[in-house]
Design a protein around this motif. Structure first.
Motif, PDB file in Angstrom:
ATOM      1  N   VAL A  89       0.849  -1.188   0.000  1.00  0.00           N
ATOM      2  CA  VAL A  89       0.000   0.000   0.000  1.00  0.00           C
ATOM      3  C   VAL A  89       0.888   1.243   0.000  1.00  0.00           C
ATOM      4  O   VAL A  89       1.754   1.400   0.863  1.00  0.00           O
ATOM      5  N   LEU A  90       0.673   2.109  -1.012  1.00  0.00           N
ATOM      6  CA  LEU A  90       1.488   3.331  -1.104  1.00  0.00           C
ATOM      7  C   LEU A  90       0.856   4.470  -0.313  1.00  0.00           C
ATOM      8  O   LEU A  90       1.513   5.435   0.042  1.00  0.00           O
ATOM      9  N   GLY A  91      -0.443   4.345  -0.081  1.00  0.00           N
ATOM     10  CA  GLY A  91      -1.159   5.385   0.654  1.00  0.00           C
ATOM     11  C   GLY A  91      -2.623   5.283   0.320  1.00  0.00           C
ATOM     12  O   GLY A  91      -3.071   4.289  -0.259  1.00  0.00           O
ATOM     13  N   SER A  92      -3.389   6.328   0.670  1.00  0.00           N
ATOM     14  CA  SER A  92      -4.799   6.328   0.285  1.00  0.00           C
ATOM     15  C   SER A  92      -5.067   7.550  -0.577  1.00  0.00           C
ATOM     16  O   SER A  92      -4.412   8.583  -0.440  1.00  0.00           O
ATOM     17  N   LYS A 139      -3.334  12.486  -5.833  1.00  0.00           N
ATOM     18  CA  LYS A 139      -2.526  12.804  -4.655  1.00  0.00           C
ATOM     19  C   LYS A 139      -2.841  11.751  -3.597  1.00  0.00           C
ATOM     20  O   LYS A 139      -4.009  11.420  -3.377  1.00  0.00           O
ATOM     21  N   LEU A 140      -1.799  11.228  -2.965  1.00  0.00           N
ATOM     22  CA  LEU A 140      -1.974  10.209  -1.944  1.00  0.00           C
ATOM     23  C   LEU A 140      -1.691  10.778  -0.572  1.00  0.00           C
ATOM     24  O   LEU A 140      -0.908  11.714  -0.421  1.00  0.00           O
ATOM     25  N   LYS A 141      -2.352  10.149   0.397  1.00  0.00           N
ATOM     26  CA  LYS A 141      -2.111  10.506   1.782  1.00  0.00           C
ATOM     27  C   LYS A 141      -1.500   9.259   2.412  1.00  0.00           C
ATOM     28  O   LYS A 141      -1.933   8.149   2.118  1.00  0.00           O
ATOM     29  N   GLY A 142      -0.518   9.407   3.227  1.00  0.00           N
ATOM     30  CA  GLY A 142       0.073   8.223   3.854  1.00  0.00           C
ATOM     31  C   GLY A 142       1.565   8.389   3.985  1.00  0.00           C
ATOM     32  O   GLY A 142       2.118   9.426   3.632  1.00  0.00           O
ATOM     33  N   ARG A 143       2.207   7.352   4.458  1.00  0.00           N
ATOM     34  CA  ARG A 143       3.628   7.491   4.768  1.00  0.00           C
ATOM     35  C   ARG A 143       4.513   6.975   3.642  1.00  0.00           C
ATOM     36  O   ARG A 143       5.721   6.827   3.812  1.00  0.00           O
ATOM     37  N   GLY A 144       3.936   6.665   2.485  1.00  0.00           N
ATOM     38  CA  GLY A 144       4.709   6.137   1.366  1.00  0.00           C
ATOM     39  C   GLY A 144       5.765   7.111   0.880  1.00  0.00           C
ATOM     40  O   GLY A 144       5.743   8.286   1.232  1.00  0.00           O
ATOM     41  N   PRO A 145       6.699   6.639   0.040  1.00  0.00           N
ATOM     42  CA  PRO A 145       7.799   7.482  -0.424  1.00  0.00           C
ATOM     43  C   PRO A 145       7.335   8.559  -1.400  1.00  0.00           C
ATOM     44  O   PRO A 145       7.964   9.594  -1.536  1.00  0.00           O
ATOM     45  N   ARG A 146       6.205   8.335  -2.092  1.00  0.00           N
ATOM     46  CA  ARG A 146       5.735   9.343  -3.035  1.00  0.00           C
ATOM     47  C   ARG A 146       4.278   9.648  -2.746  1.00  0.00           C
ATOM     48  O   ARG A 146       3.506   8.782  -2.385  1.00  0.00           O
TER      49      ARG A 146
END
Lengths: 141, 50, 184
Positions: A19-22, A39-46
């Motif tokens: 999971v890259l984010g939400s 646009k993603l929200k979360g702790r992923g690198p991008r």
């Protein structure tokens, strides 16, 4: 596909299988009206993905091919947030406000924006002239 | 005066400066409806230009 | 859709490009006294701390003009170095000027100006507050004022017969006056 329904959906990188984010926001361009980036929200690198990296808008997850340097369509985050239509006032070309954007309907396969839902009116995607930092500008009165 | 007394003075002075800057700029942005004299060179005279 | 906009509603309204950016806001509305045609707009910046801009917007470069925004194609519609600025007319601000008929009846103070928003915006009338008592506001359609300055707006006596109470009635009144003038 309504943004309100897709908002918050998990975004999964296929090659990484994680999971890259939400999903947090869309960036929309005109002529033709289409989603250009997510646009993603979360702790992923991008936190920004170009639309062409999207593999599928599934019912439980958005799958993307985020591997490699695929994000060259996306220049920077500042550019992206300007093109996010949600909550922006809708101004017609003759200077009337139709309320604020409450939802966006788009095709999960092609990214085409089919309808923009404003508080006062529903607007066909073809009427979109542009999305900017201040407003969403549409054709017709 | 205690040190915090100077701090209050400084904060008040800054607040007044910011408020006056906002008021002047708001006044400079305010506009009106300006009527033209109605004559351009070569169009002849019609009434006096102020 | 209302075609008529009050000048007071237009002042401070954002100038928005097709791209959705608010590049400026309206400061002054400059119009030609002789025929009422709006020549253009002076502009101010959008920020809280920004003042007037050097750039102006010629009426011919306006794509659409309504109660919520002035829409332009892109930033090049504003006068830049390559384009002459809209000339500042010689007269004064008609807001607060006295409205007087040709026969010498004082109608009151001009409290607003009615602008017809189309491809070529035109000053279509004035909102006048009678000095009273009782004070009341009427909208007078004025196709061609006799004379305009920052102190006084001289109008034909006929406009008094076509005073309207609101913008909805104003359209009707303007049509009525135009009809009367055509008959004469």
């Amino acid at each position: 596909m309504l943004f309100s329904q897709a908002n918050g959906r998990r975004v999964v990188g296929l090659t990484e299988a994680e999971v890259l984010g939400s999903l947090a926001a869309l960036s929309v361009a005109s002529a033709p009206a289409r989603v250009t980036a997510l646009k993603l929200k979360g702790r992923g690198p991008r936190d920004v993905l170009a639309w062409r990296q999207v593999e599928s808008f599934g019912p439980d997850a958005v799958t993307v091919r985020a591997g490699g340097e695929g994000g060259d369509d996306v220049q920077d985050d500042e550019f992206e947030s300007r093109r996010d239509p949600m909550g922006k006032p809708v101004i017609t070309e003759d200077g009337h406000c139709l309320g604020k954007i409450v939802d966006v309907e788009f095709d999960g396969t092609t990214g085409r924006v089919q309808r923009l839902m404003a508080t006062d009116e529903e607007i066909a995607g073809e009427r979109l002239l542009g999305v900017g930092g201040y407003a969403v500008v549409v054709r017709g009165g | 005066m205690e040190w915090w007394g100077w701090l209050i003075v400084a904060v008040v002075v800054l607040a007044v400066l910011i408020a006056s800057a906002l008021v002047t700029q708001a006044r400079r942005r305010r506009g009106g409806v300006i009527a033209g004299g109605g004559q351009r060179p070569g169009e002849g005279e019609r009434g006096g230009r102020r | 859709m209302t075609r008529y906009v009050r000048a007071s509603e237009l002042v401070k309204k954002p100038v928005v490009t097709f791209d959705g950016e608010d590049v400026a806001q309206v400061k002054d509305i400059l119009f030609e006294a002789a025929d009422g045609s709006v020549r253009g707009f002076t502009l101010a910046g959008r920020g809280l701390f920004s003042g007037p801009l050097k750039q102006t917007l010629a009426a011919g470069r306006v794509h659409g003009l309504g109660p919520d925004a002035v829409v332009i194609r892109d930033g090049t519609a504003l006068s830049g170095d390559d384009q002459p600025a809209v000339g500042v007319p010689g007269g004064g601000d008609v807001m607060g000027a006295t409205a007087l008929t040709v026969k010498g009846t004082e109608l009151g103070k001009v409290v607003d100006v009615i602008i017809e928003g189309s491809r070529q915006p035109v000053v279509a009338g004035y909102e006048v507050e009678s000095s009273g008592p009782p004070r009341r506001r009427v909208l007078l359609p004025v196709l061609r004022p006799v004379g305009v300055s920052g102190d006084m707006v001289v109008v034909p006596d006929a406009v008094v017969d076509f005073a309207a109470g609101d913008l909805a009635g104003f359209a009707e009144a303007a049509r009525g006056l135009r009809h009367r003038l055509e008959e004469e």
